[in-house]
Design an enzyme around this catalytic site. Structure first.
Site, short mmCIF file in Angstrom:
data_model
loop_
_atom_site.label_atom_id
_atom_site.label_comp_id
_atom_site.label_asym_id
_atom_site.label_seq_id
_atom_site.Cartn_x
_atom_site.Cartn_y
_atom_site.Cartn_z
N HIS A 233 0.84 -1.19 0.00
CA HIS A 233 0.00 0.00 0.00
C HIS A 233 0.88 1.26 0.00
CE1 HIS A 233 -3.36 2.62 1.45
NE2 HIS A 233 -2.37 3.23 2.05
N GLU A 234 1.91 1.24 0.82
CA GLU A 234 2.81 2.40 0.87
C GLU A 234 3.60 2.55 -0.43
OE1 GLU A 234 2.26 4.42 3.05
OE2 GLU A 234 1.17 3.16 4.45
N HIS B 243 1.54 4.36 -2.85
CA HIS B 243 1.59 5.82 -2.70
C HIS B 243 2.83 6.37 -3.40
CE1 HIS B 243 -1.82 6.63 -0.30
NE2 HIS B 243 -1.43 5.97 0.77
N GLU C 270 -6.31 6.91 -0.73
CA GLU C 270 -6.19 5.67 0.04
C GLU C 270 -6.76 4.49 -0.75
OE1 GLU C 270 -4.44 5.30 2.80
OE2 GLU C 270 -3.97 7.42 2.55
#
Lengths: 317, 186
Positions: A150-151, A154, A233
């Site tokens: 997930h990071e 980003h 998100e």
């Protein structure tokens, strides 16, 4: 489905709008001080020039040094390779760097039992990922992988750059409107005779507008930051699913994170939007609707988990 | 006047061909790079295996066969050339390792051994890295091959004799092996 390039273009556009809006806001604040306090006596907009110069300098400094400032404010430390948990994190990040084809980000650990994670930096070459010790101890390997993916999402989508700019602008606006407010209070005593001497009628209305702007500036800019961060998100979640081909890992990690009750000690309003899950546990996060959409940095966790579970069907084959 | 227009058209066409060609060359290099990334991780695994075997050898006298199979598979994988052959040999190695870890589960003194736990983490990670590197490689291969088939880039690809890249495939049986992963769960 939004592909990576659309996403990066969207981010660039949002960045341009933010910076444009920011310049307008700063100019307004500066002109207000010039007109109502300094009275434009010298004919040079002193406060406006000062405000713009200061925010430009502050902006550039923070853009290049912001990641170190964030690391310092969260009291994050580099990895300790004697700790098997840290070694595992390093391995998982390496795996995700390979899966995404991105360079290795720098890694930090926040010594806090609340499970959470964040990413920041100005581009993928200067990115970093930070996780809490709590995340390392509570998550299984698969769950940790989901969070790290997930990071990485980003980072890959250039969300980190946008969020960095938002953070920097937010800080500057809050600081400047604070100054403007103080100047006005100070000016209200000394400059009152000065101002009363001039035509009262039209200027009073503008003055009131200006006062409202000073009060609202930090709120408006915060709303902008929140709107930007919520939407991202979901996108990072789907990038994570794409990288790991295992959306359920992240889903179960989010479940665990949302069940943890203790807030992250060193996180505050200025850095909350960077994290995978709201570190200060505001009630508004789990609500739906316009107000919640506008006021929360993160979409409701249940909704994110539901989306990830739906994605899982795509990868079952 | 018509001459200028013709010249313009030719210029645009040349620029277009150059752009197409460069796009294909970039992809080809990316595919090669991605393959190297897989190779790095495969080598990492070859290096880790002797460590593991030496560490467990003492406690696993009765499982000589399992250990030998792992070393054999490693040797064969290292000797394999060509993408298809390599993929096959690596699958065998992955399976042999999976069996070894399954056997380790039966030895409590090994399961709690600090060294073994570390090696197991390293091998799990390497296994995953190989998987992700393969995923990245195959995605690029797909892009590259589609570009060679789709119109109009297929004309350029055909003219300059680009060759399709080969996928790094795994067999279904090899995919079940994440048993190694399960043992790492806390």
């Amino acid at each position: 489905m939004t592909d990576l390039y659309t996403q990066q273009r969207n981010n660039r556009r949002a960045t341009a709008w933010l910076i444009g809006g920011f310049i307008v806001l700063i100019t307004f604040l500066g002109l207000g001080v010039d007109v109502f306090y300094l009275g434009f006596e010298s004919g040079i907009p002193v406060a406006t020039s000062l405000a713009l110069t200061f925010s430009a300098a502050n902006g550039f400094f923070s853009f290049y040094k912001g990641d170190s400032l964030i690391i310092a404010s969260l009291r994050a430390v580099p990895l300790d390779f004697n700790d098997p948990d840290h070694k595992k994190l390093h391995n998982v990040v390496t795996e995700m760097a390979i899966a995404s084809g991105l360079p290795m980000p720098r890694m930090y650990v926040i010594l806090d039992p609340a499970p959470n994670a964040f990413a920041t930096g100005r581009d993928p070459e200067h990115a970093l990922i930070g996780v809490t010790q709590g995340l390392l101890t509570t998550m299984s390997r698969e769950e940790l992988q989901g969070v790290v993916a997930h990071e990485m999402g980003h980072i890959k989508n250039f969300d980190i750059r946008l969020m960095m700019i938002v953070t920097v602008l937010l800080g500057t606006i809050v600081l400047l409107s604070d100054w403007a407010r103080r100047t006005m209070r100070y000016g209200g005593v000394i400059g009152s005779r000065n101002r009363r001497g001039r035509d009262k009628g039209g200027n009073v209305v503008v003055l009131i507008l200006f006062l409202i702007l000073i009060i609202l500036a930090p709120i408006v800019s915060r709303l902008m930051a929140l709107a930007v961060s919520r939407y991202r998100e979901y996108l990072a979640d789907s990038t994570a699913a794409e990288l790991t081909r295992n959306p359920l890992g992240l889903a179960s990690a989010l479940e665990k994170i949302s069940q943890a009750t203790s807030p992250l000690k060193n996180a505050h309003r200025g850095t909350a939007h960077l994290f995978i899950s709201d570190p200060i546990h505001r009630k508004i996060d789990n609500k739906e609707g316009f107000l919640a959409d506008a006021l929360s940095t993160h979409p409701p966790v249940e909704k994110r988990i539901e989306r990830l579970k739906r994605m899982a069907y795509q990868y079952v084959s | 006047m018509p001459g200028i227009i013709l010249l313009l058209i030719v210029a645009v066409l040349v620029i277009w061909v150059i752009a197409m060609y460069n796009g294909l060359v970039t992809l080809k290099n990316q595919v090669q790079n991605a393959w190297k990334q897989i190779d790095v991780q495969l080598k990492r695994r070859y290096d880790l295996i002797p460590n593991l075997v030496n560490t467990v050898k003492g406690a696993m006298e009765f499982e000589r066969e399992t250990l030998e199979k792992v070393m054999d598979a490693r040797g064969r994988a290292m000797g394999a050339s060509g993408i298809a052959e390599k993929a096959g040999a690596e699958n065998m190695l992955t399976q042999a390792l999976g069996r070894l870890f399954a056997v380790v589960e039966n030895y409590p003194q090994l399961k709690s051994n600090e060294n073994i736990l570390q090696l197991q983490e390293e091998l799990t990670s390497t296994e995953n890295r190989i998987g992700f590197a393969r995923q990245f490689y195959n995605d690029l291969v797909a892009q590259f091959n589609i570009k060679q088939e789709a119109f109009p880039s297929n004309i350029i690809a055909g003219f300059f004799k680009f060759e399709k890249a080969e996928y790094f495939l795994i067999e279904e049986t090899a995919r079940e092996v994440p048993k190694v992963d399960l043992s790492m769960k806390k």
